[in-house]
Design a protein around this motif. Sequence first.
Motif, mmCIF file in Angstrom:
data_model
loop_
_atom_site.group_PDB
_atom_site.id
_atom_site.type_symbol
_atom_site.label_atom_id
_atom_site.label_comp_id
_atom_site.label_asym_id
_atom_site.label_seq_id
_atom_site.Cartn_x
_atom_site.Cartn_y
_atom_site.Cartn_z
ATOM 1 N N TYR A 206 0.850 -1.200 0.000
ATOM 2 C CA TYR A 206 0.000 0.000 0.000
ATOM 3 C C TYR A 206 0.884 1.248 0.000
ATOM 4 O O TYR A 206 0.561 2.239 -0.671
ATOM 5 C CB TYR A 206 -0.984 -0.067 1.180
ATOM 6 C CG TYR A 206 -1.895 -1.276 0.992
ATOM 7 C CD1 TYR A 206 -3.126 -1.148 0.363
ATOM 8 C CD2 TYR A 206 -1.476 -2.554 1.349
ATOM 9 C CE1 TYR A 206 -3.920 -2.258 0.128
ATOM 10 C CE2 TYR A 206 -2.255 -3.668 1.108
ATOM 11 C CZ TYR A 206 -3.477 -3.521 0.504
ATOM 12 O OH TYR A 206 -4.251 -4.627 0.252
ATOM 13 N N GLU A 237 -5.519 -4.912 -10.790
ATOM 14 C CA GLU A 237 -6.583 -4.570 -9.835
ATOM 15 C C GLU A 237 -6.449 -3.104 -9.461
ATOM 16 O O GLU A 237 -5.513 -2.425 -9.880
ATOM 17 C CB GLU A 237 -6.493 -5.450 -8.595
ATOM 18 C CG GLU A 237 -5.194 -5.277 -7.826
ATOM 19 C CD GLU A 237 -5.122 -6.139 -6.580
ATOM 20 O OE1 GLU A 237 -6.142 -6.321 -5.902
ATOM 21 O OE2 GLU A 237 -4.010 -6.605 -6.273
ATOM 22 N N THR A 265 -14.300 -10.783 -1.335
ATOM 23 C CA THR A 265 -15.470 -10.310 -2.078
ATOM 24 C C THR A 265 -15.406 -10.842 -3.514
ATOM 25 O O THR A 265 -16.420 -11.275 -4.067
ATOM 26 C CB THR A 265 -15.521 -8.764 -2.077
ATOM 27 O OG1 THR A 265 -15.146 -8.291 -0.786
ATOM 28 C CG2 THR A 265 -16.905 -8.257 -2.417
#
Length: 361
Positions: A206, A237, A265
Amino acid sequence: MSSPLFQFEANPAPVEANERSRLLENPGFGKLFTDHMAMVRWSDDKGWHDAKVMPRGPLTLDPATAVLHYAQEIFEGLKAYRLDDGGTALFRPLENARRFRESAERMAMPLLPDDLFLGSIEALVKADRDWIPSIDGSSLYLRPFMFASEVFLGVKPASEYLYLVIASPAGNYFKGGAPAVTIWVSDHYTRAAPGGTGAAKCGGNYAASLVAQREAIAQGCDQVVFLDTAERRWIDELGGMNLFFVFDDGSMLTPPLGTILPGITRDSVLTLARDQGIAVREAPYAIDQWEADAKSGKLVETFACGTAAVVTPVGRVKSRDGEFTIGSGGPGQVTQALKARLTAIQRAQTPDPHGWVHRFG
Ligand SMILES: Cc1ncc(COP(=O)(O)O)c(C=O)c1O
């Protein structure tokens, strides 16, 4: 709390009930926290020990603590929901436990057993149950994480770690609930190379994505889409979500696992789509093909998915070469139907054929 594995030390000065209710009316995302936190220690000689739920507060770290230098850190993200019948539920928490172990493996860290992962979350949510917001679409976001706590500057896997869970009441991830988001194509910065850490949920991934996310914001976009490292062509992504593409023949496609984060998810959407008889492929999709298909009308919808933002339509894609619109630029039918089905299962408002809802308390 009531978990036999965790000692409970109550916060002597919790947020007062009226103030808590006021805060929960508009929790936002990631800026409000509950009264307690869970903590477990690990050391080479003792293994996992000292499991407790305690008052939430600052950690005191020696400046030579290993994580501050070499970023040996992993985390997870999942939500606790307040159900219509007053109960509490988590969604597929053992999948988070498994991914946490896989991230730990990749980062040369100790593996946290499932009973400690689940026990820490259940004990914390039970202690801070009153912090689960009840406004529409809200939940209690849980953040388990682990870092190298050994005080040592040598570059090696640490011999001491701290595992913690904090909880944050959450409303919508995107400001205003975002009917559809705009995506910036990162043509320079990449996120993950084969053999790297892309499939692990480690803080460093991140940190490396922030410069691209800042570029996206400067371009008036909400999120950044990363491409593969070798050709800068294949869609990987978003900075914090997986992507799905919906075509005019009713079929769907999502990029394959490998360098991307294996989203829970994503896996749930794949299963729900297949349950409905939708043909879904896990296959590479090129950025130029995405644009060509959107322009020809072959591609009718694109959506992003993840725990924080659930299912979010992508309306527009912008790059240095220009921009294109997906479908009408707003939420599409397939996206909306999948989102409605997923959220209804998460909140136990519809039968749960795959046993995904973990009720407790
Ligand atoms: C990079 C990235 N991809 C995908 C996801 C979606 O994963 P999940 O659905 O498990 O939340 C996340 C969020 O955790 C993420 O950070």
